[in-house]
Design a protein around this motif. Structure first.
Motif, PDB file in Angstrom:
ATOM      1  N   ARG A  54       0.796  -1.219   0.000  1.00 50.18           N
ATOM      2  CA  ARG A  54       0.000   0.000   0.000  1.00 50.18           C
ATOM      3  C   ARG A  54       0.838   1.284   0.000  1.00 50.18           C
ATOM      4  O   ARG A  54       0.818   2.067   0.954  1.00 50.18           O
ATOM      5  CB  ARG A  54      -0.972   0.003   1.186  1.00 50.18           C
ATOM      6  N   PRO A  55       1.583   1.506  -1.080  1.00 43.92           N
ATOM      7  CA  PRO A  55       2.279   2.796  -1.214  1.00 43.92           C
ATOM      8  C   PRO A  55       1.250   3.913  -1.308  1.00 43.92           C
ATOM      9  O   PRO A  55       0.067   3.676  -1.570  1.00 43.92           O
ATOM     10  CB  PRO A  55       3.054   2.633  -2.521  1.00 43.92           C
ATOM     11  N   ASP A  56       1.709   5.132  -1.107  1.00 39.59           N
ATOM     12  CA  ASP A  56       0.782   6.259  -1.166  1.00 39.59           C
ATOM     13  C   ASP A  56       0.203   6.427  -2.565  1.00 39.59           C
ATOM     14  O   ASP A  56      -0.955   6.805  -2.727  1.00 39.59           O
ATOM     15  CB  ASP A  56       1.507   7.538  -0.748  1.00 39.59           C
ATOM     16  N   CYS A  57       1.026   6.158  -3.578  1.00 37.16           N
ATOM     17  CA  CYS A  57       0.593   6.290  -4.962  1.00 37.16           C
ATOM     18  C   CYS A  57       1.213   5.180  -5.797  1.00 37.16           C
ATOM     19  O   CYS A  57       2.348   4.764  -5.534  1.00 37.16           O
ATOM     20  CB  CYS A  57       1.004   7.650  -5.518  1.00 37.16           C
TER      21      CYS A  57
ATOM     22  N   LEU B 213      -6.649  -1.222  -7.040  1.00 38.57           N
ATOM     23  CA  LEU B 213      -5.699  -0.417  -6.263  1.00 38.57           C
ATOM     24  C   LEU B 213      -6.425   0.621  -5.409  1.00 38.57           C
ATOM     25  O   LEU B 213      -6.099   0.802  -4.225  1.00 38.57           O
ATOM     26  CB  LEU B 213      -4.713   0.264  -7.206  1.00 38.57           C
ATOM     27  N   GLN B 214      -7.396   1.281  -5.983  1.00 33.58           N
ATOM     28  CA  GLN B 214      -8.138   2.295  -5.241  1.00 33.58           C
ATOM     29  C   GLN B 214      -8.913   1.685  -4.074  1.00 33.58           C
ATOM     30  O   GLN B 214      -9.037   2.309  -3.014  1.00 33.58           O
ATOM     31  CB  GLN B 214      -9.081   3.043  -6.179  1.00 33.58           C
TER      32      GLN B 214
ATOM     33  N   ILE C 297      -5.106   3.256  -2.405  1.00 31.55           N
ATOM     34  CA  ILE C 297      -3.937   3.739  -3.134  1.00 31.55           C
ATOM     35  C   ILE C 297      -4.371   4.735  -4.208  1.00 31.55           C
ATOM     36  O   ILE C 297      -5.273   4.446  -4.995  1.00 31.55           O
ATOM     37  CB  ILE C 297      -3.180   2.574  -3.795  1.00 31.55           C
ATOM     38  N   VAL C 298      -3.734   5.884  -4.237  1.00 32.31           N
ATOM     39  CA  VAL C 298      -3.956   6.850  -5.313  1.00 32.31           C
ATOM     40  C   VAL C 298      -3.290   6.308  -6.573  1.00 32.31           C
ATOM     41  O   VAL C 298      -2.165   5.813  -6.526  1.00 32.31           O
ATOM     42  CB  VAL C 298      -3.369   8.221  -4.952  1.00 32.31           C
ATOM     43  N   VAL C 299      -3.985   6.399  -7.703  1.00 30.68           N
ATOM     44  CA  VAL C 299      -3.471   5.829  -8.950  1.00 30.68           C
ATOM     45  C   VAL C 299      -3.198   6.928  -9.975  1.00 30.68           C
ATOM     46  O   VAL C 299      -4.013   7.826 -10.178  1.00 30.68           O
ATOM     47  CB  VAL C 299      -4.451   4.800  -9.545  1.00 30.68           C
ATOM     48  N   SER C 300      -2.028   6.814 -10.602  1.00 21.25           N
ATOM     49  CA  SER C 300      -1.641   7.716 -11.683  1.00 21.25           C
ATOM     50  C   SER C 300      -1.301   6.893 -12.912  1.00 21.25           C
ATOM     51  O   SER C 300      -0.777   5.783 -12.793  1.00 21.25           O
ATOM     52  CB  SER C 300      -0.419   8.550 -11.256  1.00 21.25           C
TER      53      SER C 300
END
Length: 238
Positions: free
Chosen positions: A85-88, A121-122, A126-129
């Motif tokens: 679970r990284p921040d992004c 992921l969300q 987790i924020v996804v880019s």
């Protein structure tokens, strides 16, 4: 003011060249954080050519700034991200033989798969880019698949052979930024940016975060990581 994310992959590249324990990208990340980095980026590749699993695990436990994990949209990588679970997470295209990421994701062609990966992921907080080229069709599809943020691939701008070509690529980046902002997505940028070419992109004024690795680590070899990060941080601040 835009944020600076420092990519420490190339510290790991030096380590892996000799198969030793140094230099440690985890230590480099700590030094970058102390020098003012707003975040740390690492790319965990499927072939583990530089960053290793232990690096990501330790960074997740020790960083006081956000961790951005670049990765391919594969089952293995999604499972790792959901566990750590990284921040992004920034989803990027990946080829085994490439020296570095060669271009943006083709969101149009892989929309269903990316939509499923993004949702998973969300669901894990987790924020996804999505790392994409400054192409309006890709921008629109990125919005359709539900990403939180895009990271605009600035490689063509950085590699432009003439000032005229550079300005043409800069115009594409600006148009892409405004389209993404119009539909409510966050906008980051990265790839190929250095101490000489970043000013024009910063001057656009609406990019939230720059993720930069190679030029910072290259400069750090000569002047030290602390100074290299501080100098880039100053440029990003405009």
């Amino acid at each position: 003011m835009a944020r600076l994310g420092v990519n420490v992959d190339h510290v790991a590249t030096i380590r892996q060249a000799r198969g030793t324990k140094e230099p440690d990208p985890v230590t480099a990340a700590a030094l970058a954080e102390l020098a003012g980095a707003d975040g740390i980026t690492v790319h965990l590749r499927e072939d583990r050519r530089h960053i290793q699993d232990r690096d990501v695990e330790i960074l997740r436990q020790t960083l006081q700034v956000p961790l951005n994990l670049e990765m391919a949209a594969t089952d293995e990588m999604v499972a790792i991200a959901c566990r750590l679970r990284p921040d992004c997470v920034t989803l990027v295209p990946e080829k085994r033989q490439e020296l570095t990421t060669e271009g943006g994701l083709d969101v149009v062609s892989h929309s269903q798969h990316l939509k499923e990966v993004i949702a998973r992921l969300q669901q894990n907080g987790i924020v996804v880019s999505l790392f994409i080229d400054p192409d309006l069709k890709q921008i629109d599809q990125a919005f359709q698949v539900g990403t939180d943020t895009i990271e605009i691939h600035t490689g063509l701008y950085c590699d432009a052979p003439t000032r005229g070509a550079q300005l043409a690529e800069l115009a594409k980046i600006e148009q892409a930024i405004h389209e993404a902002k119009h539909v409510g997505m966050g906008v980051n940028a990265g790839h190929g940016l250095n101490y000489r070419n970043i000013q024009d992109v910063v001057a656009l004024g609406v990019i939230e975060e720059f993720n930069i690795g190679h030029s910072i680590i290259s400069r750090a070899v000569l002047v030290g990581l602390d100074q290299a990060v501080r100098e880039m941080k100053s440029l990003v601040a405009g």
